[in-house]
Design an enzyme around this catalytic site. Structure first.
Site, PDB file in Angstrom:
ATOM      1  N   ASP A   1       0.618  -1.133   0.300  1.00  0.00           N
ATOM      2  CA  ASP A   1       0.171  -0.434  -0.160  1.00  0.00           C
ATOM      3  C   ASP A   1       1.221   1.294  -0.050  1.00  0.00           C
ATOM      4  OD1 ASP A   1      -2.834   1.467   0.340  1.00  0.00           O
ATOM      5  OD2 ASP A   1      -1.677   1.588   2.208  1.00  0.00           O
TER       6      ASP A   1
ATOM      7  N   THR B   1      -2.674   0.256  -4.015  1.00  0.00           N
ATOM      8  CA  THR B   1      -2.797   1.003  -3.806  1.00  0.00           C
ATOM      9  C   THR B   1      -4.584   1.539  -4.133  1.00  0.00           C
ATOM     10  OG1 THR B   1      -2.284   3.630  -3.214  1.00  0.00           O
ATOM     11  CG2 THR B   1      -2.204   1.871  -5.040  1.00  0.00           C
TER      12      THR B   1
ATOM     13  N   SER C   1      -4.937   0.556   5.921  1.00  0.00           N
ATOM     14  CA  SER C   1      -6.470   0.694   6.076  1.00  0.00           C
ATOM     15  C   SER C   1      -7.587  -0.804   5.580  1.00  0.00           C
ATOM     16  CB  SER C   1      -6.654   1.906   5.399  1.00  0.00           C
ATOM     17  OG  SER C   1      -6.412   3.269   5.818  1.00  0.00           O
TER      18      SER C   1
END
Length: 255
Positions: A10, A44, A200
């Protein structure tokens, strides 16, 4: 070295520090991993054009996963798969945010980003564009939770986030995990040979599906709970530590 063949990183909150830079320490260990045959990729929520400059900057010519798995690239500028968000959902998601006049919102098309300030440029012509993702941002967590509850009730879209203050909406079934599975099939490697690192909710499925899932120290609690391990924060070269610990078997070398 271990048998891991692919490292999926990420970007925001993971590879990038809070100044949105890739530290020299992270970069040095990424290059060390590549030199030893590991494929290092970006995975991402950013759109392609907001990610590819970083790849170019560090000379990364490997595959990329963008917009939370909505696009899979075999290398920069070479698209393998794209899953779009139907224009009817974009219209409905925009209608929903009209209930919250202070909430920021944006949406990715294959060409550009439209946001709260530029939305009128669409002139209601939703079907004229290929949509990838819709997002909301509000520092009032109650509003974010209320928006999420309403979208959840539709049972029709993939909901994640890249911070506790936002929501990111993709077509149902689209995630970094499904994109990684597609990419692994293309590269003829197993998901067991993948390390996925993130912070996240848009990273959870990839972290759970990979052979090794690693959460950042600064990750949301749900992400840490889903991970096999936790590394240092994004401001403490956490990616470098993942490479040192899990690709080079914890070699005693200063970061």
């Amino acid at each position: 070295m271990t048998n891991f063949k692919l490292l999926a990183l990420d970007m925001d909150g993971t590879l990038l520090n809070d100044e949105l830079h890739i530290s020299d320490v992270n970069l040095r260990w990424i290059r060390k991993a590549i030199e030893h045959g590991v494929t290092v990729i970006f995975s991402t929520g950013r759109g392609f054009m907001n990610a590819v400059d970083y790849a170019n900057e560090i000379g990364l010519h490997s595959p990329m996963i963008t917009v939370n798995g909505g696009e899979v690239w075999t290398k920069p500028y070479q698209l393998l798969e794209r899953k779009t968000l139907d224009a009817k959902w974009v219209e409905k998601l925009h209608l929903l945010v009209s209930q919250y006049p202070e909430t920021w919102f944006w949406a990715y098309t294959t060409e550009r980003i439209y946001n709260k300030d530029s939305w009128n440029e669409l002139k209601g012509q939703y079907a004229e564009h290929e949509w990838l993702k819709f997002g909301y941002y509000d520092e009032d967590i109650d509003i974010i939770q209320d928006i999420r509850r309403q979208i959840d009730s539709w049972n029709a879209l993939e909901i994640s986030n890249s911070s506790i203050y936002n929501l990111e909406i993709n077509p149902l079934g689209v995630s970094k995990a499904t994109a990684l599975e597609k990419l692994c099939s293309y590269l003829e490697i197993s998901m067991k040979e993948v390390i996925a690192v993130g912070d996240s909710l848009n990273d959870i499925k990839a972290i759970q599906a990979a052979g090794l899932g690693v959460a950042m120290h600064n990750a949301q609690d749900e992400v840490k709970a889903a991970a096999d391990a936790v590394t240092y924060s994004n401001n403490e070269h956490g990616v470098a530590e993942v490479i040192r610990r899990y690709i080079f078997n914890g070699v005693e070398t200063n970061l």
